[in-house]
Design an enzyme around this catalytic site. Structure first.
Site, PDB file in Angstrom:
ATOM      1  N   ASP A  11       0.868  -1.190  -0.031  1.00 11.57           N
ATOM      2  CA  ASP A  11      -0.060   0.051   0.014  1.00 11.57           C
ATOM      3  C   ASP A  11       0.951   1.327  -0.033  1.00 11.57           C
ATOM      4  O   ASP A  11       1.816   1.323   0.772  1.00 11.57           O
ATOM      5  CB  ASP A  11      -0.834  -0.043   1.319  1.00 11.57           C
ATOM      6  CG  ASP A  11      -1.837  -0.808   1.320  1.00 11.57           C
ATOM      7  OD1 ASP A  11      -2.105  -1.657   0.154  1.00 11.57           O
ATOM      8  OD2 ASP A  11      -2.449  -1.273   2.334  1.00 11.57           O
ATOM      9  N   ASP A 130     -13.560  -4.861  -2.481  1.00 12.75           N
ATOM     10  CA  ASP A 130     -13.417  -4.556  -0.982  1.00 12.75           C
ATOM     11  C   ASP A 130     -14.921  -5.167  -0.181  1.00 12.75           C
ATOM     12  O   ASP A 130     -15.926  -4.523  -0.474  1.00 12.75           O
ATOM     13  CB  ASP A 130     -13.049  -3.476  -0.539  1.00 12.75           C
ATOM     14  CG  ASP A 130     -11.657  -2.896  -1.006  1.00 12.75           C
ATOM     15  OD1 ASP A 130     -10.700  -3.569  -1.166  1.00 12.75           O
ATOM     16  OD2 ASP A 130     -11.563  -1.510  -1.323  1.00 12.75           O
TER      17      ASP A 130
END
EC number: 4.3.2.10
Length: 257
Positions: A11, A130
């Site tokens: 990330d 997600d």
């Protein structure tokens, strides 16, 4: 039998690799290029980079670091972050990425998946999903803009229906980010992944929950995913990739050694 893929996830925020828990409380864990080179040398099968604030800030990710990564590693890598058009994707792929991944922009405009498929081919197009398990309703729900806890919100889609739709639109691969498991190292959500595997006729990558080498064995054997993505266990040296691959092989899971 195809080898299962081990995929470190990085990330990215403000040019640094960060990691949170359940998509919150991100802390800096290292430099992008340094970590990418280390993972490539350690035997990772591919890497995934998410510039987590790009979609929230309504901008394309910084393509400069993409070019730097491409010059220094020799394994495939996928990039995500604010890719909202064919032109955006072209900029990323031209800098050397092997695949692009879209998540919130696909929810905002699903036809983007087909446009990318038609322009670059199925093999380039990854859709990240997600998915949040609602314990009250027992449903799996799709969330968007999860790179910022203040912007994250539920979408109109349930996970199963969105999985079907993105396949119909031409996605070449799905990364299922199980939000309830993210960063807590309690194992992958095998129940959810198994349900999605039944609906999914393209490669499916598990994400969220890796805490031990046994977790990887379990997710590959029990949910039959094609790859497993993990972050904190690799970033914090809880698991060594070479040792993990040997452990998989010893447990009758095909892995590239």
């Amino acid at each position: 039998m195809l080898s299962k893929r081990i995929i470190p996830c990085l990330d990215v925020k403000d040019g640094q690799v960060v990691k949170g828990v359940k998509f919150k409380g991100h802390e800096v864990v290292g430099d992008i290029l340094t970590m990418a080179k280390a993972y490539s040398e350690a035997g990772a099968d591919e890497l995934v980079f998410y510039e987590i604030s790009a979609s929230v800030e309504k901008r394309l990710l910084d393509v400069n670091w993409v070019e730097s990564i491409a010059r220094h590693i020799d394994i495939p890598f996928c990039v995500a972050g604010g890719i909202k058009s064919v032109a955006d994707a072209a900029r990323v792929l031209e800098r050397g990425a092997d695949k692009i991944s879209i998540n919130s922009p696909a929810i905002a405009r699903p036809e983007l998946i087909k446009e990318l498929h038609d322009e670059f081919g199925k093999q380039c197009v990854v859709v990240g999903i997600d998915s949040f398990y609602d314990e009250v309703t027992g449903e799996y729900l799709v969330y968007q803009l999860t790179g910022d806890p203040n912007a994250s919100s539920r979408t109109r889609y349930k996970t199963q229906e969105w999985v079907k739709r993105v396949q119909d639109l031409g996605a070449g691969e799905i990364v299922l980010n199980c939000m309830n498991q993210d960063g807590v190292r309690n194992g992958y959500d095998i129940e959810q992944l198994s349900k999605i595997r039944e609906l999914c006729n393209i490669p499916l990558i598990a994400s969220g929950g890796a805490g031990s080498m046994q977790d990887f064995v379990d997710v590959f054997k029990q949910s039959e995913v094609d790859g497993a993505l993990a972050a904190s266990v690799f970033h914090k040296n809880v698991i060594n990739i070479g040792e993990l691959k040997q452990f998989l092989t010893n447990n009758q899971v095909a892995a590239r050694l």
